[in-house]
Write a protein that holds these residues in place. Structure first.
Motif, short mmCIF file in Angstrom:
data_model
loop_
_atom_site.label_atom_id
_atom_site.label_comp_id
_atom_site.label_asym_id
_atom_site.label_seq_id
_atom_site.Cartn_x
_atom_site.Cartn_y
_atom_site.Cartn_z
N ARG A 133 0.82 -1.21 0.00
CA ARG A 133 0.00 0.00 0.00
C ARG A 133 0.86 1.26 0.00
NH1 ARG A 133 -3.67 -2.85 4.50
NH2 ARG A 133 -4.78 -4.26 3.09
N ARG A 134 2.06 1.17 0.53
CA ARG A 134 2.93 2.35 0.52
C ARG A 134 3.51 2.59 -0.87
NH1 ARG A 134 5.92 1.48 6.42
NH2 ARG A 134 3.97 1.56 7.58
N VAL A 176 1.59 2.02 -3.59
CA VAL A 176 0.43 2.26 -4.44
C VAL A 176 -0.39 3.40 -3.84
CG1 VAL A 176 -1.69 1.25 -5.35
CG2 VAL A 176 0.35 -0.17 -5.15
N VAL A 209 2.50 12.02 4.93
CA VAL A 209 2.31 10.88 5.83
C VAL A 209 2.97 9.61 5.30
CG1 VAL A 209 0.01 10.10 5.05
CG2 VAL A 209 0.69 9.80 7.42
N VAL A 210 2.86 9.33 4.00
CA VAL A 210 3.46 8.09 3.50
C VAL A 210 4.99 8.20 3.47
CG1 VAL A 210 3.49 6.38 1.64
CG2 VAL A 210 1.37 7.54 2.20
N SER A 235 6.71 9.81 5.49
CA SER A 235 7.11 9.66 6.89
C SER A 235 7.03 8.20 7.34
CB SER A 235 6.25 10.59 7.76
OG SER A 235 5.79 9.93 8.90
N LEU A 236 6.00 7.47 6.88
CA LEU A 236 5.92 6.05 7.19
C LEU A 236 7.10 5.29 6.59
CD1 LEU A 236 2.11 5.39 6.53
CD2 LEU A 236 3.26 5.18 8.73
N ARG A 283 -1.49 13.73 -1.25
CA ARG A 283 -1.10 12.74 -0.26
C ARG A 283 -0.92 11.38 -0.92
NH1 ARG A 283 -5.15 11.40 4.65
NH2 ARG A 283 -6.39 10.69 2.88
N ALA A 284 -1.80 11.07 -1.91
CA ALA A 284 -1.74 9.77 -2.56
C ALA A 284 -0.48 9.60 -3.41
CB ALA A 284 -2.99 9.56 -3.42
N ARG A 297 -5.47 3.00 6.23
CA ARG A 297 -5.14 1.62 5.84
C ARG A 297 -4.67 1.58 4.39
NH1 ARG A 297 -9.13 -0.74 8.13
NH2 ARG A 297 -7.88 -1.33 9.92
N GLY A 298 -5.40 2.30 3.52
CA GLY A 298 -5.06 2.31 2.10
C GLY A 298 -3.72 2.94 1.81
N LEU A 299 -3.28 3.85 2.67
CA LEU A 299 -1.98 4.50 2.47
C LEU A 299 -0.85 3.67 3.05
CD1 LEU A 299 -3.01 8.17 3.30
CD2 LEU A 299 -2.29 7.33 1.07
N GLY A 300 -1.19 2.58 3.72
CA GLY A 300 -0.15 1.67 4.18
C GLY A 300 0.22 1.79 5.64
N MET A 301 -0.76 2.17 6.49
CA MET A 301 -0.48 2.11 7.93
C MET A 301 -0.86 0.73 8.44
SD MET A 301 -1.55 5.69 9.69
CE MET A 301 -1.32 7.27 8.87
N GLU A 322 -0.12 1.40 13.68
CA GLU A 322 0.11 2.78 13.25
C GLU A 322 -1.19 3.56 13.13
OE1 GLU A 322 4.24 2.10 10.73
OE2 GLU A 322 2.29 1.69 9.82
N ARG A 371 -1.31 6.77 15.23
CA ARG A 371 -1.19 8.02 14.47
C ARG A 371 -2.54 8.67 14.17
NH1 ARG A 371 3.37 8.99 10.53
NH2 ARG A 371 5.13 7.74 11.20
#
Lengths: 266, 203
Positions: free
Chosen positions: A80-81, A83, A104-105, A107-108, A154-155, B112-116, B120, B124
């Motif tokens: 997901r990170r 995509v 946010v991504v 940073s993840l 963000r996406a 969730r879709g962004l990958g947490m 997290e 977060r």
């Protein structure tokens, strides 16, 4: 980053207690850099199909490949990170600033702070929001159109090879939607990001898509360019959906589309 | 107020003990309520069971619960401490569940879709946004506990209840009033302080 191919190989999705498959035997491939619109009425399975790509929806049989890798073999969080994901409800994190939302991504993914800050500024400029004014705003201080833009930024923040968008402009008025569509077309073509875009809006699909996948009751009815869909609809359903028999309507959209492309290239 | 004026150090000392008892009990209660509440959030069946059980516990009269606990733990600090921790569970867990459930589902889907990962998303997105509601639970629990903690004076656990129960035994109205008013003032002060923290968290 170059776009990643997204391939659906005989994909079925069946939810527990459902009497039919939400997605049934869908096969097609989005080429790297292509903008594919999944079009159909609500309940046709387009959103479910989209959500199989980042494993938010489970595939019952068949397989989905991103960049040649079966998503079922990928770690969902890591997948997901890579995509991008933008939705109609936007879902900006209310307790974070615009800059924190956009970053946010990255940073993840553990990007260094300076790199995240630079990327956020770059993206805000890209979506037409003055970084010095918008960085510190909270989501509740944004208009609907601005929030949708931030959702898109963000996406794509971590430069994903693929981008999934589920009616990302569904909640804004027609005027704002038009400008958002033009910007999106410009941005994803500039970045070369392979994009799957879900909508029930025929005009939006005809205007945006390199290729349209028309869906009905979980099945793929036709996958073709907007021009082909208008000129040679594969089924009566597709013909009715896009008013293909109506020459005036068709010419109007082809014209509008050319205008859109011309503006996107400026 | 005569007693208060005549023995400020004694009253202050008892008030400090009172606040200390309530403070440590709240901290201990949170250690239990947080994992329970987090687990029950977004699990409606679990939440109904948990809050039902904690609600039932909450309806036990404090004097009755204390009587049982004194038989088990003896007199002093501990029976009151355990009673306070038990009573606080309902208010804390209820607000933790409500706070997390109140987070916009679109934000959770986006996260969730962004990958947490689930952790997290909790750390977060859900907990930061649930914080004001959770602090509201702490505030309500703290005020209720300041009142209940006066019973510590009856079973040798210290605090402002000592003045009330000693006053009752000695027919010393000034002492009773001093204890009661001090407890009320403590509750008002804690309420004000936690309201301030809450409004800061809400920003």
């Amino acid at each position: 980053m170059n776009g990643a191919a997204i391939r659906f190989d005989d994909v079925c999705v069946r939810y527990a207690n459902a009497d039919r498959d939400a997605v049934a035997n869908v096969t097609f491939e989005a080429q790297p850099g292509e903008l594919v619109v999944l079009l159909g009425p609500s309940g046709c399975g387009k959103s479910t199909l989209l959500r199989t790509v980042n494993r938010l929806a489970p595939v019952s049989s068949g397989a989905v490949y991103v960049d040649g890798r079966d998503v079922a073999q990928s770690d969902p969080v890591e997948l997901r990170r890579r995509v991008g994901y933008a939705i109609q409800a936007v879902g900006l994190f209310a307790h974070m600033t615009v800059a924190e939302n956009v970053g946010v991504v990255p940073s993840l993914l553990g990007w260094p702070r300076e790199e995240i800050e630079a990327r956020v500024d770059e993206l805000l400029a890209l979506i037409g929001l003055e970084p010095s004014r918008y960085r510190v705003r909270r989501p509740r201080q944004l208009s609907g159109g601005e929030a949708q833009r931030v959702g898109v930024a963000r996406a794509i923040a971590a430069k994903p090879g693929a981008l999934l968008m589920d009616e990302p402009f569904g909640a804004v008025d027609a005027l704002v939607r038009g400008s958002l569509q033009r910007e999106l077309a410009r941005i994803v073509r500039e970045l070369g990001t392979t994009t799957l875009f879900v909508t029930h809006d025929v005009e939006e699909a005809l205007g945006l898509a390199d290729r349209i996948v028309v869906m009905r009751e979980g099945r793929l009815e036709q996958a073709a360019t907007p021009l082909e869909i208008l000129e040679r609809p594969a089924t009566p359903y597709v013909r009715d959906l896009v008013h293909a028999g109506d020459a005036v309507y068709r010419d109007y959209f082809l014209h509008a589309r050319d205008l859109l492309r011309a503006q996107a290239q400026q | 107020m005569n007693y208060l004026a005549a023995h400020p150090a004694r009253v202050l000392g008892l008030a400090a003990a009172h606040a200390g008892l309530v403070g440590t009990a709240i901290a201990a209660a949170l250690v239990i309520a947080l994992p329970l509440g987090i687990y029950a959030a977004r699990r409606p069946r679990v939440a109904a069971l948990l809050l039902g059980a904690l609600g039932a516990l909450y309806t036990i009269p404090s004097l009755a619960l204390l009587a049982v606990l004194v038989r088990w733990l003896g007199i002093g600090y501990w029976p009151v401490f355990v009673a306070l921790v038990a009573y606080a569970q309902f208010m804390l867990a209820r607000n933790i569940v409500a706070g997390i459930n109140g987070v916009d589902p679109a934000q959770v889907d986006a996260a969730r879709g962004l990958g947490m990962s689930s952790f997290e998303i909790l750390r977060r997105v859900e907990l930061p946004q649930a914080l004001p509601v959770m602090l509201g639970g702490v505030r309500v629990a703290a005020i209720a506990m300041i009142a209940i903690a006066t019973l510590a004076g009856y079973v040798g656990g210290g605090g402002l209840g000592v003045l009330i129960f000693t006053g009752l035994a000695l027919h010393n109205n000034a002492m009773i009033v001093a204890g009661s008013i001090s407890a009320a003032l403590l509750a008002i002060a804690v309420d004000g302080a936690l309201r301030t923290v809450e409004s800061v968290a809400r920003r």
